[in-house]
Scaffold this motif. Structure first.
Motif, PDB file in Angstrom:
ATOM      1  N   VAL A  28       9.216   2.760   5.481  1.00 49.15           N
ATOM      2  CA  VAL A  28       8.180   2.724   4.442  1.00 49.15           C
ATOM      3  C   VAL A  28       8.710   3.347   3.150  1.00 49.15           C
ATOM      4  CG1 VAL A  28       5.951   3.728   3.790  1.00 49.15           C
ATOM      5  CG2 VAL A  28       6.202   2.592   5.981  1.00 49.15           C
ATOM      6  N   ALA A  35       5.043  -1.108   0.567  1.00 51.54           N
ATOM      7  CA  ALA A  35       4.082  -0.246   1.254  1.00 51.54           C
ATOM      8  C   ALA A  35       2.897   0.083   0.351  1.00 51.54           C
ATOM      9  CB  ALA A  35       4.765   1.035   1.721  1.00 51.54           C
ATOM     10  N   THR A  36       3.159   0.289  -0.931  1.00 52.18           N
ATOM     11  CA  THR A  36       2.069   0.551  -1.876  1.00 52.18           C
ATOM     12  C   THR A  36       1.141  -0.651  -1.963  1.00 52.18           C
ATOM     13  OG1 THR A  36       3.410   2.092  -3.174  1.00 52.18           O
ATOM     14  CG2 THR A  36       1.532   1.082  -4.286  1.00 52.18           C
ATOM     15  N   VAL A  38       0.702  -3.126   0.197  1.00 52.74           N
ATOM     16  CA  VAL A  38      -0.008  -3.341   1.464  1.00 52.74           C
ATOM     17  C   VAL A  38      -1.116  -2.299   1.636  1.00 52.74           C
ATOM     18  CG1 VAL A  38       0.253  -3.252   3.976  1.00 52.74           C
ATOM     19  CG2 VAL A  38       1.897  -4.527   2.597  1.00 52.74           C
ATOM     20  N   SER A  39      -0.834  -1.046   1.302  1.00 51.73           N
ATOM     21  CA  SER A  39      -1.848  -0.007   1.486  1.00 51.73           C
ATOM     22  C   SER A  39      -3.033  -0.202   0.543  1.00 51.73           C
ATOM     23  CB  SER A  39      -1.238   1.388   1.307  1.00 51.73           C
ATOM     24  OG  SER A  39      -0.758   1.569  -0.006  1.00 51.73           O
ATOM     25  N   VAL A  40      -2.790  -0.664  -0.670  1.00 53.76           N
ATOM     26  CA  VAL A  40      -3.892  -0.902  -1.606  1.00 53.76           C
ATOM     27  C   VAL A  40      -4.755  -2.070  -1.121  1.00 53.76           C
ATOM     28  CG1 VAL A  40      -4.434  -1.709  -3.944  1.00 53.76           C
ATOM     29  CG2 VAL A  40      -2.799   0.132  -3.615  1.00 53.76           C
ATOM     30  N   PHE A  42      -5.010  -3.130   2.008  1.00 54.10           N
ATOM     31  CA  PHE A  42      -5.686  -2.662   3.211  1.00 54.10           C
ATOM     32  C   PHE A  42      -6.889  -1.793   2.853  1.00 54.10           C
ATOM     33  CE2 PHE A  42      -6.043   0.416   6.754  1.00 54.10           C
ATOM     34  CZ  PHE A  42      -6.346  -0.464   7.773  1.00 54.10           C
ATOM     35  N   LEU A  43      -6.692  -0.881   1.909  1.00 54.59           N
ATOM     36  CA  LEU A  43      -7.791  -0.018   1.469  1.00 54.59           C
ATOM     37  C   LEU A  43      -8.910  -0.847   0.839  1.00 54.59           C
ATOM     38  CD1 LEU A  43      -8.801   2.887   1.152  1.00 54.59           C
ATOM     39  CD2 LEU A  43      -7.625   2.950  -1.048  1.00 54.59           C
ATOM     40  N   LEU A 150       2.330   5.732  -3.898  1.00 53.73           N
ATOM     41  CA  LEU A 150       1.497   5.613  -2.704  1.00 53.73           C
ATOM     42  C   LEU A 150       2.342   5.276  -1.479  1.00 53.73           C
ATOM     43  CD1 LEU A 150      -1.516   3.705  -4.265  1.00 53.73           C
ATOM     44  CD2 LEU A 150      -1.313   6.149  -3.827  1.00 53.73           C
ATOM     45  N   GLY A 151       3.340   4.427  -1.643  1.00 55.53           N
ATOM     46  CA  GLY A 151       4.243   4.103  -0.540  1.00 55.53           C
ATOM     47  C   GLY A 151       5.063   5.300  -0.099  1.00 55.53           C
ATOM     48  N   LEU A 154       2.797   7.679   1.789  1.00 52.85           N
ATOM     49  CA  LEU A 154       2.551   7.144   3.125  1.00 52.85           C
ATOM     50  C   LEU A 154       3.767   7.374   4.023  1.00 52.85           C
ATOM     51  CD1 LEU A 154       0.722   5.515   5.048  1.00 52.85           C
ATOM     52  CD2 LEU A 154       1.770   3.453   4.111  1.00 52.85           C
TER      53      LEU A 154
END
Length: 186
Positions: A28, A35-36, A38-40, A42-43, A150-151, A154
């Protein structure tokens, strides 16, 4: 609980999970931009789904206290989730700005606390300086930080979680929590 008992409660699944978390954390961090993103996204889906659930739950409260608040809350959450999904770059920028502001404000609070607390003054000054510098770095490099922060956060979380599982094990932590307030058995 003694160290020997904690060691006995660790299983091979703890080693596997800890290792996977460590490898995942490295991957990650290596792909922080992906990763940033995908996480945004997902959120965004989580917020959107939560908003829809609150809207549906508020329909069961028609004519009762809390109906309008639930309707408003669910609507706002659903719209926020939709905005995150439609504009992930703007959502990442907003979350990065919030993270930078939190780092900076936490650092300043720790530096202020260092004046009052003599016992932990050195640790508070160090922690406050690092947090403040990190916050300033994020805020003054917002565009660059937007796509990676953010990545990286994480990935660091996954690394620390993996290390904690490798060191303590999942069973040892849950056994200690369940055993609070119970007498020790010899």
């Amino acid at each position: 609980m003694s160290d020997g008992a904690a060691e006995k409660s660790r299983t091979w699944w703890d080693w596997v999970l800890g290792g996977l978390l460590l490898v995942g954390g490295v991957v990650v961090i290596g792909h922080a931009v992906v990763a940033t993103a995908v996480s945004v996204i997902f959120l965004g889906w989580l917020i959107f789904a939560a908003g829809l659930m609150v809207l549906v739950m508020s329909l069961f409260r028609i004519g009762k206290d809390g109906f309008w608040i639930g309707l408003l809350e669910g609507g706002l959450l659903a719209v926020l989730g939709f905005v995150f999904l439609r504009n992930p770059e703007a959502a990442a920028l907003t979350l990065t700005l919030i993270a930078g502001a939190l780092f900076l404000s936490t650092g300043i609070a720790r530096l202020a606390a260092a004046v009052q607390v003599e016992e932990a003054r050195g640790a508070l000054i160090f922690s406050g300086a690092v947090s403040s510098l990190l916050g300033l770095l994020v805020i003054f490099n917002l565009v660059t930080a937007t796509f990676t922060l953010l990545g990286i956060l994480l990935g660091v979380q996954m690394l620390t979680e993996g290390l904690a599982v490798l060191i303590s094990g999942r069973q040892a932590l849950s056994t200690r929590r369940a055993g609070v307030g119970q007498p020790a058995v010899s």
